[in-house]
Design a protein around this motif. Structure first.
Motif, PDB file in Angstrom:
ATOM      1  N   ARG A   1      51.730 -23.140  19.013  1.00  0.00           N
ATOM      2  CA  ARG A   1      51.293 -22.620  17.714  1.00  0.00           C
ATOM      3  C   ARG A   1      52.289 -21.633  17.097  1.00  0.00           C
ATOM      4  O   ARG A   1      52.480 -21.614  15.870  1.00  0.00           O
ATOM      5  CB  ARG A   1      49.931 -21.947  17.856  1.00  0.00           C
ATOM      6  N   LEU A   2      52.913 -20.811  17.925  1.00  0.00           N
ATOM      7  CA  LEU A   2      53.831 -19.784  17.447  1.00  0.00           C
ATOM      8  C   LEU A   2      55.267 -20.135  17.817  1.00  0.00           C
ATOM      9  O   LEU A   2      55.525 -20.646  18.906  1.00  0.00           O
ATOM     10  CB  LEU A   2      53.484 -18.428  18.055  1.00  0.00           C
ATOM     11  N   VAL A   3      56.197 -19.866  16.927  1.00  0.00           N
ATOM     12  CA  VAL A   3      57.614 -20.018  17.241  1.00  0.00           C
ATOM     13  C   VAL A   3      58.343 -18.762  16.786  1.00  0.00           C
ATOM     14  O   VAL A   3      57.936 -18.093  15.832  1.00  0.00           O
ATOM     15  CB  VAL A   3      58.232 -21.272  16.589  1.00  0.00           C
ATOM     16  N   ALA A   4      59.440 -18.445  17.482  1.00  0.00           N
ATOM     17  CA  ALA A   4      60.204 -17.234  17.185  1.00  0.00           C
ATOM     18  C   ALA A   4      61.686 -17.540  17.246  1.00  0.00           C
ATOM     19  O   ALA A   4      62.112 -18.501  17.887  1.00  0.00           O
ATOM     20  CB  ALA A   4      59.846 -16.128  18.189  1.00  0.00           C
ATOM     21  N   TRP A   5      62.453 -16.699  16.603  1.00  0.00           N
ATOM     22  CA  TRP A   5      63.907 -16.877  16.589  1.00  0.00           C
ATOM     23  C   TRP A   5      64.586 -15.513  16.526  1.00  0.00           C
ATOM     24  O   TRP A   5      64.020 -14.517  16.078  1.00  0.00           O
ATOM     25  CB  TRP A   5      64.321 -17.712  15.377  1.00  0.00           C
ATOM     26  N   THR A   6      65.830 -15.474  16.984  1.00  0.00           N
ATOM     27  CA  THR A   6      66.689 -14.300  16.859  1.00  0.00           C
ATOM     28  C   THR A   6      68.031 -14.767  16.321  1.00  0.00           C
ATOM     29  O   THR A   6      68.539 -15.812  16.736  1.00  0.00           O
ATOM     30  CB  THR A   6      66.910 -13.603  18.207  1.00  0.00           C
ATOM     31  N   VAL A   7      68.604 -13.990  15.399  1.00  0.00           N
ATOM     32  CA  VAL A   7      69.925 -14.317  14.864  1.00  0.00           C
ATOM     33  C   VAL A   7      70.818 -13.087  14.905  1.00  0.00           C
ATOM     34  O   VAL A   7      70.334 -11.946  14.913  1.00  0.00           O
ATOM     35  CB  VAL A   7      69.841 -14.836  13.407  1.00  0.00           C
ATOM     36  N   PHE A   8      72.133 -13.336  14.957  1.00  0.00           N
ATOM     37  CA  PHE A   8      73.124 -12.288  14.763  1.00  0.00           C
ATOM     38  C   PHE A   8      73.391 -12.137  13.270  1.00  0.00           C
ATOM     39  O   PHE A   8      73.470 -13.131  12.541  1.00  0.00           O
ATOM     40  CB  PHE A   8      74.449 -12.647  15.443  1.00  0.00           C
TER      41      PHE A   8
END
Length: 326
Positions: free
Chosen positions: A133-140
């Motif tokens: 149900r949930l998705v997450a991301w990290t970026v520079f």
């Protein structure tokens, strides 16, 4: 377009070179067999999804059987910088055109594209909750005035059921050691989700320190739990967190893998003694998977027991960003 966005895009080419770097480890091994297909499924049975770094399929989303991780792999046409999957939902962080711009691509169980979310920065970490149900991301990103030209991070998440999205955790109020805390230099990365579809854990840095934080999506709040815990990965039972910690609290000295017991606060150092610059993954309740670089643009996935026993073993050659499909 803001100055921050412009600077982030201008720095994207350089950031790509570090987005998937993990140190140095070079060796020679037999190349895995490859089966090219567009029929990969996230519900086909026990397997490990990953990003291939093999020369003939570099960057492509791929899969191996759990019982034979070093054996033949099936390779998708999808090209990703980072991947994860759970509960019939996949996420592929990838470039979205000829320019150095990127997106979080949400995938269904057949790896068909469901949603595309623009990302301002170069992909670095991603996670899907256990039920998908949930998705997450990290970026520079680059260009934060407080950071003297160095790279910063942004971490966000979305609830695919409600479409509610937190563009950046920096927008949420923070409690540090029991007290409200604000600072210009807050950075977040490495989100991992609990089973309740509300609680998440992540890394927060400020004033030269790194903290494990717990977040509450409904309350839109974040609180610190422990220091020197980076890139957390919550165990299937929700009781332990695998993480990397900077040696002597100094990232310049490298990182070591450990497991934190959330109830007691006890930390168990794992048998891997090489520096691991990765958000590790729980391959099963007792095994941690992670990437070790073997060169400038190649990696292997290794595995180590979660209780500190045993020794590291090569799991999948020419691979990174593992996700166990059960």
């Amino acid at each position: 377009m803001t100055r921050r966005v412009v600077l982030a895009l201008l720095g994207a080419v350089l950031l790509t070179a570090v987005a998937v770097g993990y140190g140095v480890f070079t060796t020679t091994r037999v190349q895995p067999a490859v089966s090219v297909t567009d029929r990969l499924s996230l519900t086909a049975g026990p397997g490990i999804l990953f990003r291939s770094t093999a020369p003939e399929s570099k960057g492509h989303l791929a899969m191996v059987a759990t019982e034979d991780p070093g054996g033949p792999r099936s390779v998708s046409a999808l090209n990703c910088l980072r991947v994860d999957a759970a509960g019939g939902t996949g996420i592929c962080l990838r470039q979205d055109g000829a320019l150095p711009t990127f997106q979080a691509t949400i995938l269904d169980s057949k790896l068909d594209v469901k949603k595309e979310i623009p990302l301002v920065g170069v992909p670095n970490r991603t996670r899907v909750s256990g039920d998908g149900r949930l998705v997450a991301w990290t970026v520079f990103v680059a260009g934060d005035s407080y950071n003297n030209g160095r790279f910063s991070t942004r971490a966000g998440l979305i609830d695919l059921e409600t479409e509610d999205m937190i563009d950046s955790l920096e927008f949420l109020p923070v409690t540090l050691d029991g007290h409200p805390y604000t600072a210009a230099d807050l950075n977040f990365w490495g989100i991992t989700f609990a089973a309740d579809d509300n609680t998440f854990y992540a890394t927060m840095s400020t004033d030269g320190r790194r903290y494990l934080v717990a977040g509450d999506i409904a309350a839109k709040s974040i609180r610190t739990i422990a220091q020197n815990v980076e890139c957390p990965s919550l165990s299937p039972d929700g009781r332990r967190i695998a993480f990397k910690s900077a040696i002597d609290a100094d990232p310049a000295k490298g990182w070591r893998l450990s497991v934190l017991d959330l109830a007691s606060g006890a930390r168990t150092s794992l048998a891997e003694t090489r520096s691991v610059d990765d958000q590790s993954a729980w391959l099963d309740p007792n095994t941690i998977g992670y990437a070790i670089a073997r060169g400038a643009d190649d990696s292997d996935i290794w595995a180590v027991p979660a209780d500190g026993s045993g020794s590291p073993r090569l799991l999948i050659p020419h691979a990174e960003s593992p996700a166990a499909l059960r």
